[in-house]
Every structure is written in structure tokens, then in C-alpha cells.
Design an enzyme around this catalytic site. Structure first.
Site, short mmCIF file in Angstrom:
data_model
loop_
_atom_site.label_atom_id
_atom_site.label_comp_id
_atom_site.label_asym_id
_atom_site.label_seq_id
_atom_site.Cartn_x
_atom_site.Cartn_y
_atom_site.Cartn_z
N LYS A 125 4.66 8.78 9.36
CA LYS A 125 4.45 8.20 10.69
C LYS A 125 5.47 8.65 11.74
O LYS A 125 5.33 9.72 12.31
CB LYS A 125 4.39 6.67 10.57
CG LYS A 125 3.20 6.22 9.67
CD LYS A 125 2.93 4.75 9.77
CE LYS A 125 1.93 4.25 8.74
NZ LYS A 125 0.54 4.53 9.02
N TYR B 40 0.85 -1.18 0.00
CA TYR B 40 0.00 0.00 0.00
C TYR B 40 0.89 1.23 0.00
O TYR B 40 1.79 1.36 0.84
CB TYR B 40 -0.89 -0.01 1.25
CG TYR B 40 -1.83 1.16 1.38
CD1 TYR B 40 -2.96 1.25 0.56
CD2 TYR B 40 -1.61 2.16 2.32
CE1 TYR B 40 -3.85 2.33 0.69
CE2 TYR B 40 -2.49 3.23 2.45
CZ TYR B 40 -3.60 3.30 1.63
OH TYR B 40 -4.47 4.35 1.76
N ASP C 154 9.28 2.40 0.08
CA ASP C 154 8.25 3.09 0.85
C ASP C 154 8.48 2.69 2.31
O ASP C 154 8.07 1.60 2.73
CB ASP C 154 6.87 2.68 0.35
CG ASP C 154 5.75 3.31 1.16
OD1 ASP C 154 6.01 3.80 2.28
OD2 ASP C 154 4.59 3.28 0.69
N1 HOZ Z 1 -3.73 3.14 6.11
C1 HOZ Z 1 -3.41 3.24 7.50
C2 HOZ Z 1 -2.92 1.93 8.01
N2 HOZ Z 1 -2.09 1.20 7.14
C3 HOZ Z 1 -4.53 3.81 8.34
C4 HOZ Z 1 -5.72 2.97 8.46
C5 HOZ Z 1 -6.89 3.70 9.15
O1 HOZ Z 1 -6.70 4.59 9.94
O2 HOZ Z 1 -8.03 3.35 8.83
#
Ligand code: HOZ
Length: 432
Positions: free
Chosen positions: A272, A149, A244
């Protein structure tokens, strides 16, 4: 036996109201608990390794606001630095010395980064890095991996992890075919598939982007030789290698996965941890590539709140705390204790399970495994994970509400927290 009838009246009321106000009642999908069942708890406050919900229930937290809270929530030194910075204002929209300080810390720490640009999220960092990859190579195609992702920009929403995997979405309506037609995908840990894509698309591939340790399809480490192989292939084909490290940066080692595995990519994205709990992202890499970014060069990218003084302050203080001797040894020790314990308990209670950890990042799948890629991860018994998640929550342990998200520990987690978590896990797994 721990009391499992926690009272969540206020959480339920607030979440019911939220559903009329915001899509799914949330500001980001995974936290809606759709894939694990039951209702999310509504947070009131966080401190150290703990969360308190609006009904005053306390939980040991293994989400850490999805990664930033590596020093523990609301660390007193971060909070005090923020108080001081707050007095000077919340946003400058102009250069500040704080940007220099954090930039130097990032450049010193991350082997691939000679220059850095701050943005406001990991999604933004990945969007910008993609434009830069294309501009530098004058090629359009990219290779990404199934289950990885890289934020929610159109070009990356192909076989993506995180919320896309959690909700089982094949892709997203609204993403034009033209946006993803240059996005090629391969299974993680499959060098042969990457080789074949390079052969089929000679001189057309700008680069390869990946989470060097996958956290958005659950926790999946790279096989021996995989990162080295990608480095060789990208060199051979005149393409860029992009890590990433939004999740892994400053988490699995101070210098991220590239330090841990000794592989230096051309470009890196971060987020983060470097914001210490405030919204931030960054991308950086070799000077000759980064010099193409406006206003030094022609590749446009901008942001009103980029380099925000509060985010820079929290990031600087967080990285200072992480520099203390023994940080990563401690994180590794407690996380290994947790991960090994969970696997041992699963085995003793008759559940097929696999998983592992690197420093403060871990994962557990309900499948005998091994899990090398997203297809393997999908073999996990997600219904069982949902029951496990609920059982843990009801007994005071907050895990990421998705099989397809990694777990995170922090410097605030104690040996006792881990032992308590394992005792709870034994009780829950015995009852599944
Ligand atoms: N995409 C983030 C975790 N991989 C945040 C998920 C969220 O806060 O729903």
C-alpha cells in the site's frame, strides 16, 4: 437537506457491461458493493481527498484506494516524479538505484527491518514471508488470527477477513485441505488461546502472523499487553513473530505499528503506502533471516516486475512527503475528529455504535461493543451499516463498502471535509 437523488446512469451502464466481462464486474471482490447493497459507482478520476465518478458526482473519499493514498490522491509531487521516471521506461527487470533508495528508507523507518525484498502486492509479501518463516525455523505450523487477512494465498484463507468476511465465506473452494492443515487460528486479543496452541503443538510452530491493528475485520486495535504477550510467547517457544503491516505500515506511524507500540517483530510485510498508489509489496526483517532468500540463500522467491521503477519512484516520493514535520499529528487530529464525531452522532441519534482510530486509520461498528475480535465485530448490525453506507454515498461521502474494512484518511483531508462528512453522517443516521 442535501440532494440524495444523484444521477448514476453512466456508472450503471458501465457496471452492467462489466458484469458480462469480469466475475462480479470487478477486479477485486469488496468493491462490488455486495454486502452494502446497491451498485458501485464507477470512478473517472481522483485528486486529493476527492473522487469523481463517470456521472461527474464528487465524493469525499475515505477508502484512499484501500490505503495507499495517504498523501491524498494524485499528489502533484508524486505525479511529477512519475512523469520524470516514465521517460526512462516502465520496467527494467534489473537492478536500479531506486530500489536502494526505497530500501534504505524502509530500513531506516521500520524497527524490525534490516534487509528488505520488494514484491508486487501484500499477498505476495505474505506468501513469501510464510515460506521464509518455515525455512528459518524448520517448522510447518503457523498461528493466524480470526478476521485477519494476509492476502489470498491458500495457506491464509482460514477464517480470513476482508472480502472473505465481507461475503461471509467460511473458506474458499479450491483451497486443498493440505494447504491449510498447518494453519492454526486463535481469536484476536486472546493470549490464552495462543498459549494453548503453543502447548498443544510444542516445537512445531514456525511463527505467529498478525495485523497488529486489524483493518480487515473492521478496525480492531490490540488490547494492552497483547502484542507484548505475543512477543514473549514466540521468544519462549523459538517461533517467529511477523507483523503484517500492509495496512498499518507508514500509516499509523512512520515506522508502523511496531514503532507505535514499541514491539519489534522478527519479520514484517508491507504494501500500500510504500508504493504511493502503484502496485507494490515488500517483506523484511532481521539480516540473518532475510539472508536465506535467494540468491543470497536457498529460499526461492522471484518476480518479473518486482522493484519496478515507477512503483519505487512513487514510494520514495510518498515517504519523503510523510517525513515532513507534523504529518502524523495532523493525521491523528483530523481522524480523531472524524471518529469522535461519528460516535457522538450515533449516540445522539439513538444508534448503538462503537469504534475508534489510530492516526489515519479508523472504524465504526453498529454494535454497543466493545469489539476485541472478529466474533465481536460480527455482532455489528451489517444491514444498518449497508443503509448508512448508501446514505453517505448518495450525499457525497465514499466509505469502504463493507463493515469489515477499516477507513482511511489522508493529508489532503481538511477540517472542512471532516465537518462536512459529520454533517452528512448526522443527516443519514437521523434517517436510518
Ligand atoms: N483486500 C483489499 C482491502 N482490504 C482490497 C479490497 C478490494 O479492492 O476489493
Amino acid at each position: 437537506m442535501v440532494n440524495t437523488t444523484i444521477k448514476t446512469t453512466k456508472s450503471q451502464e458501465i457496471f452492467a457491461a462489466a458484469q458480462n466481462l469480469m466475475p462480479g464486474g470487478v477486479s477485486s471482490p469488496v468493491r462490488a458493493f455486495k454486502s452494502v447493497g446497491g451498485q458501485p459507482i464507477v470512478f473517472d478520476r481522483v485528486k486529493g481527498a476527492y473522487i469523481w465518478d463517470v456521472d461527474s458526482n464528487q465524493y469525499i473519499d475515505y477508502v484512499g484506494t484501500w490505503g495507499p493514498a495517504i498523501c491524498g490522491h494524485a499528489h502533484p509531487e508524486v505525479i511529477s516524479a512519475l512523469h520524470e521516471a516514465l521517460e526512462k521506461g516502465t520496467s527494467f527487470g534489473a537492478p536500479s538505484v531506486l530500489e536502494n533508495v526505497l530500501a534504505e528508507m524502509v530500513i531506516d523507518a521500520v524497527p524490525s527491518i534490516e534487509m528488505v525484498r520488494f514484491v508486487n502486492s501484500g499477498t505476495e509479501a505474505c506468501m513469501a514471508v510464510l515460506r521464509l518463516m518455515r525455512a528459518f525455523t524448520n517448522r510447518e505450523k503457523i498461528i493466524k488470527f480470526e478476521g485477519c487477512y494476509h492476502g489470498h494465498a491458500d495457506m491464509f484463507l482460514v477464517k480470513a477477513g476482508s472480502g472473505v468476511a465481507t461475503l461471509g465465506l467460511p473458506d474458499s473452494p479450491g483451497v486443498p485441505k493440505s494447504a491449510t492443515s498447518s494453519t492454526l487460528t486463535a481469536p484476536f486479543n486472546d493470549l490464552e488461546a495462543v498459549k494453548a496452541l503453543f502447548e498443544e503443538n510444542r516445537d512445531q510452530i514456525a511463527g505467529v502472523i498478525l495485523e497488529p491493528v486489524v483493518g480487515n475485520a473492521g478496525f480492531i486495535p490490540p488490547d494492552a499487553g497483547f502484542l507484548e504477550g505475543l512477543r514473549e510467547l514466540t521468544h519462549e517457544h523459538g517461533a517467529l513473530l511477523v507483523f503484517d503491516e500492509v495496512m498499518t505500515g507508514f500509516r499509523i506511524a512512520y515506522g508502523g505499528a511496531q514503532e507505535k507500540f514499541g514491539i519489534t517483530p522478527d519479520l514484517t510485510t508491507l504494501g500500500k503506502v510504500i508504493g504511493g498508489g502503484l502496485p507494490v509489496g515488500a517483506y523484511g526483517g532481521r539480516r540473518e533471516i532475510m539472508s536465506m532468500i535467494a540468491p543470497a540463500g536457498p529460499v526461492y522467491q522471484a518476480g518479473t516486475l518486482s522493484g519496478n521503477p515507477l512503483a519505487m519512484t512513487a514510494g520514495i516520493k510518498t515517504l519523503e512527503l510523510l517525513q515532513k514535520p507534523g504529518t502524523y499529528e495532523y493525521l491523528d487530529r483530523i481522524t480523531q475528529k472524524l471518529s469522535d464525531g461519528l460516535l457522538r452522532i450515533a449516540q445522539e441519534t439513538g444508534h448503538a455504535a462503537c469504534g475508534g482510530q489510530i492516526s489515519a486509520m479508523f472504524g465504526l461498528f453498529f454494535t454497543s461493543g466493545p469489539v476485541h475480535n472478529y466474533e465481536d465485530a460480527k455482532k455489528s448490525d451489517t444491514a444498518k451499516f449497508g443503509r448508512f453506507h448508501r446514505g453517505m454515498l448518495e450525499r457525497g461521502v465514499y466509505l469502504a463498502p463493507s463493515q469489515f474494512e477499516a477507513g482511511f484518511t489522508s493529508l489532503a483531508h481538511t477540517e472542512e471535509d471532516i465537518e462536512q462528512t459529520l454533517a452528512v453522517a448526522r443527516e443519514v443516521m437521523s434517517s436510518l
